[in-house]
Enzyme design. Structure first.
Site, mmCIF file in Angstrom:
data_model
loop_
_atom_site.group_PDB
_atom_site.id
_atom_site.type_symbol
_atom_site.label_atom_id
_atom_site.label_comp_id
_atom_site.label_asym_id
_atom_site.label_seq_id
_atom_site.Cartn_x
_atom_site.Cartn_y
_atom_site.Cartn_z
ATOM 1 N N GLU A 78 47.440 40.047 41.683
ATOM 2 C CA GLU A 78 46.534 40.822 42.520
ATOM 3 C C GLU A 78 45.515 39.933 43.225
ATOM 4 O O GLU A 78 45.258 40.079 44.424
ATOM 5 C CB GLU A 78 45.769 41.869 41.695
ATOM 6 C CG GLU A 78 46.649 42.865 40.971
ATOM 7 C CD GLU A 78 46.934 42.454 39.530
ATOM 8 O OE1 GLU A 78 47.361 41.304 39.290
ATOM 9 O OE2 GLU A 78 46.747 43.296 38.633
ATOM 10 N N CYS A 126 40.897 42.046 38.018
ATOM 11 C CA CYS A 126 41.584 42.455 39.238
ATOM 12 C C CYS A 126 41.038 43.783 39.768
ATOM 13 O O CYS A 126 40.910 43.964 40.983
ATOM 14 C CB CYS A 126 43.080 42.541 38.988
ATOM 15 S SG CYS A 126 43.795 40.917 38.604
ATOM 16 N N HIS A 143 46.073 35.713 38.866
ATOM 17 C CA HIS A 143 46.845 36.944 38.694
ATOM 18 C C HIS A 143 47.432 37.318 40.053
ATOM 19 O O HIS A 143 46.860 36.991 41.101
ATOM 20 C CB HIS A 143 45.954 38.078 38.201
ATOM 21 C CG HIS A 143 45.491 37.913 36.795
ATOM 22 N ND1 HIS A 143 45.068 38.979 36.039
ATOM 23 C CD2 HIS A 143 45.382 36.829 35.990
ATOM 24 C CE1 HIS A 143 44.712 38.553 34.846
ATOM 25 N NE2 HIS A 143 44.889 37.247 34.792
ATOM 26 N N CYS A 169 44.010 44.525 35.473
ATOM 27 C CA CYS A 169 43.038 44.248 34.418
ATOM 28 C C CYS A 169 41.623 44.411 34.981
ATOM 29 O O CYS A 169 41.442 44.702 36.163
ATOM 30 C CB CYS A 169 43.243 42.829 33.889
ATOM 31 S SG CYS A 169 42.788 41.546 35.077
#
Length: 168
Positions: free
Chosen positions: A54, A86, A52, A83
């Site tokens: 992040e 993260c 991801h 999410c």
């Protein structure tokens, strides 16, 4: 820099996502506003479920800092509400502040579905500002998923990756 300016940096990072990756971008800034790292989602490109934006930006920022995994005083800016994975990572990295654009009611863990970062049981809780340029941040996602649906309609459901707006 204002939070709006910061989100524009994250939008620029999102634009760098590969054609098969959901266009989400993240930027990590040091306590003085110096950019440490930026990244776009790369799950499809890297074949990595943890890639991801992040996570990639946090990893790169920690390397730039060079003093371990702590990002105390740093700000994480991301185009979409993080999410659970993260959110947990930014708490563990001791990020001081999170600024995000679009809310994510299906998977958001910074106030929508869950509020991982403000759980009183944790020893670190960052400051949070959400909804900055929310419509502008949602637009690339909507365009991406519209194109995914059109491709599926054209080639059949077997080609669909199973993405929903909540995937990042």
């Amino acid at each position: 820099m204002t939070d709006t300016d910061l989100i524009r940096l994250a939008l620029a990072a999102a634009a760098e996502a590969g054609p098969r990756d959901v266009p989400i971008g993240a930027v990590v800034l040091d306590h003085d506003g110096t950019e440490l790292a930026r990244a776009a989602n790369a799950r499809e490109e890297l074949g990595d479920p943890t890639a991801h934006a992040e996570i990639l930006a946090l990893r790169a920022a920690a390397k730039v800092r060079g003093d371990g995994w702590r990002l105390e005083g740093a700000t994480l800016v991301v185009t979409v509400e993080p999410c659970t994975m993260c959110a947990g990572a930014l708490v563990m990295a001791r990020v001081a502040r999170v600024v995000f654009g679009a809310w994510e009611p299906k998977t958001g863990a910074v106030g929508s579905l869950w509020d991982v970062v403000r759980d009183r049981r944790l020893t670190h809780r960052p400051e949070v500002r959400g909804g900055v340029l929310a419509d502008e941040c949602a637009a690339p996602l909507e365009a991406f998923f519209r194109a995914e649906r059109a491709a599926t309609a054209k080639s059949g459901p077997e080609s669909r990756r199973g993405l929903t707006l909540g995937d990042d």
